[in-house]
Design a protein around this motif. Structure first.
Motif, short mmCIF file in Angstrom:
data_model
loop_
_atom_site.label_atom_id
_atom_site.label_comp_id
_atom_site.label_asym_id
_atom_site.label_seq_id
_atom_site.Cartn_x
_atom_site.Cartn_y
_atom_site.Cartn_z
N TYR A 151 0.86 -1.19 0.00
CA TYR A 151 0.00 0.00 0.00
C TYR A 151 0.89 1.23 0.00
CZ TYR A 151 -2.78 3.91 1.47
OH TYR A 151 -3.35 5.15 1.52
N GLN A 152 0.60 2.15 -0.90
CA GLN A 152 1.42 3.35 -1.02
C GLN A 152 0.52 4.59 -1.06
OE1 GLN A 152 3.90 5.74 -0.59
NE2 GLN A 152 5.08 3.92 -1.12
N THR A 153 0.89 5.58 -0.28
CA THR A 153 0.06 6.77 -0.15
C THR A 153 0.42 7.88 -1.13
OG1 THR A 153 1.55 7.73 1.50
CG2 THR A 153 -0.24 6.37 2.31
N SER A 154 1.70 8.07 -1.42
CA SER A 154 2.13 9.31 -2.06
C SER A 154 2.79 9.18 -3.42
CB SER A 154 3.09 10.06 -1.12
OG SER A 154 2.48 10.30 0.13
N TYR A 155 3.40 8.04 -3.69
CA TYR A 155 4.10 7.93 -4.98
C TYR A 155 4.02 6.50 -5.50
CZ TYR A 155 7.88 6.53 -1.78
OH TYR A 155 8.61 5.92 -0.79
N ILE A 156 4.40 6.32 -6.74
CA ILE A 156 4.37 5.01 -7.37
C ILE A 156 5.37 4.10 -6.67
CG2 ILE A 156 4.57 3.78 -9.57
CD1 ILE A 156 2.39 6.00 -9.46
N PRO A 157 5.01 2.85 -6.36
CA PRO A 157 5.94 1.94 -5.68
C PRO A 157 7.24 1.74 -6.48
CG PRO A 157 3.73 1.07 -5.62
CD PRO A 157 3.68 2.26 -6.54
N GLY A 158 8.32 1.55 -5.76
CA GLY A 158 9.64 1.44 -6.39
C GLY A 158 9.72 0.39 -7.48
N LEU A 159 9.09 -0.77 -7.29
CA LEU A 159 9.15 -1.85 -8.28
C LEU A 159 8.52 -1.45 -9.61
CD1 LEU A 159 8.34 -5.07 -6.20
CD2 LEU A 159 10.55 -4.40 -7.17
N LEU A 160 7.66 -0.44 -9.60
CA LEU A 160 6.93 -0.06 -10.80
C LEU A 160 7.38 1.29 -11.37
CD1 LEU A 160 3.33 -1.06 -9.63
CD2 LEU A 160 5.01 -2.46 -10.83
N GLN A 161 8.46 1.85 -10.82
CA GLN A 161 8.91 3.18 -11.24
C GLN A 161 9.78 3.13 -12.49
OE1 GLN A 161 10.92 5.02 -7.93
NE2 GLN A 161 9.07 5.08 -6.64
N THR A 162 9.71 4.21 -13.28
CA THR A 162 10.66 4.41 -14.37
C THR A 162 11.94 5.01 -13.78
OG1 THR A 162 9.98 6.70 -14.84
CG2 THR A 162 8.76 4.93 -15.97
N PRO A 163 13.07 4.91 -14.47
CA PRO A 163 14.30 5.52 -13.94
C PRO A 163 14.16 7.02 -13.70
CG PRO A 163 14.81 4.01 -15.73
CD PRO A 163 13.33 4.15 -15.71
#
Length: 289
Positions: free
Chosen positions: A116-128
């Motif tokens: 569960y993430q409140t503020s930003y996209i989870p690290g595993l799904l982030q672009t560089p």
């Protein structure tokens, strides 16, 4: 010069639990073991708490004292060999906190993750580009090399989603995370596009918790529940916060976070409607060309 730190891994935690179980089985206190072996009590405490990796001769001494049978002795030695292997965090540990390094190692060996993430996209799904903007903002005034190392660690983590037996990832994401423009409109548009693409993977479920859901039990902060394929490996919760990150064990705490996650996913949009919302936000983005 500071000594090289021992970063927690699943193998080290498994070995620590086994040694505790063996000592309890022969009904010896740490002080009694220390008296019979000469191993420092503090060292024994750190080994059983998975804060230190025992040397092979130390392990052999303990196995002899506990009169462990050959098969179980081999298992303990195999666990030590496994614990000595570098975790996924090893190349980046100089620029990562100890807790975050341990989390990366656990994540790489987990069967599933409920996030569960409140503020930003989870690290595993982030672009560089998105990851760089998040890290640069959360770690102001750090050298560019540190940011680059942390971005590389984050990108490397995503291997768990495409390996032969991929991590089963279930994400509940607050709507604020897809509407907050991080890194500028173009970076955000690219990030939303990646979310849509990754949601097509069979091992990834994405749900958006909309603003109109109102108050919810995840408002205090973000967290991740990790489950492991090894039956003897208890679940873990990773909690993120401004005051520092934390790894939590214990049946009562794990159950509490599990109940919270179940409530959040029940309040969130369906996976189909969630992706539709992400697409709508992307279509309305000024970063769309």
């Amino acid at each position: 010069m500071a000594g090289k730190r021992t970063v927690l891994t699943a193998g080290l935690r498994r070995l620590a639990a086994l040694l505790f179980e063996m000592r309890e089985g022969v009904e010896l206190s740490k002080e009694e073991v220390s008296g019979k072996t000469g191993i420092n009590v503090t060292t024994l405490y750190r080994i059983e708490a998975a804060q230190a990796r025992p040397q092979r001769r130390t392990l052999m001494t303990l196995l002899d004292l506990y009169d462990i049978e050959p098969d179980r002795r081999k298992y303990a030695l195999d666990l030590l060999s496994d614990a000595q292997k570098p975790g996924m965090s090893r190349p980046y540990e100089a620029n990562l906190t100890e807790v975050y390094s341990a989390y990366i190692n656990f994540e790489s060996e987990a069967l599933s993750a409920r996030h569960y993430q409140t503020s930003y996209i989870p690290g595993l799904l982030q672009t560089p580009q998105y990851a760089s903007a998040v890290i640069d903002t959360s770690m102001p005034k750090v050298e560019a090399a540190v940011t680059e190392s942390r971005v590389a660690a984050r990108m490397n983590r995503a291997i768990v989603l495409t390996k032969e037996e991929p991590l089963e990832l279930w994400v509940v994401l607050d709507e604020a995370a897809i509407r907050r423009v991080v890194g500028g409109p173009e970076v955000m548009y690219g990030q939303l596009g990646k979310l849509v693409e990754q949601s097509k993977q069979k091992n990834i479920i994405l749900q958006i918790l909309p603003f109109d859901a109102g108050a919810h039990p995840g408002m205090p902060g973000s967290f991740t529940l990790l489950d492991f394929p090894e039956p003897n490996d208890p679940e873990l919760v990773y909690v993120e916060g401004i005051a520092g990150d934390e790894l939590i064990e214990g049946h009562a705490e794990i159950r509490r976070f599990g109940v919270i996650f179940d409530q959040l996913r029940a309040m969130a949009l369906s996976p189909r409607d969630s992706i539709a919302l992400v697409r709508d936000v992307a279509e309305a983005s000024p970063g769309r060309r």
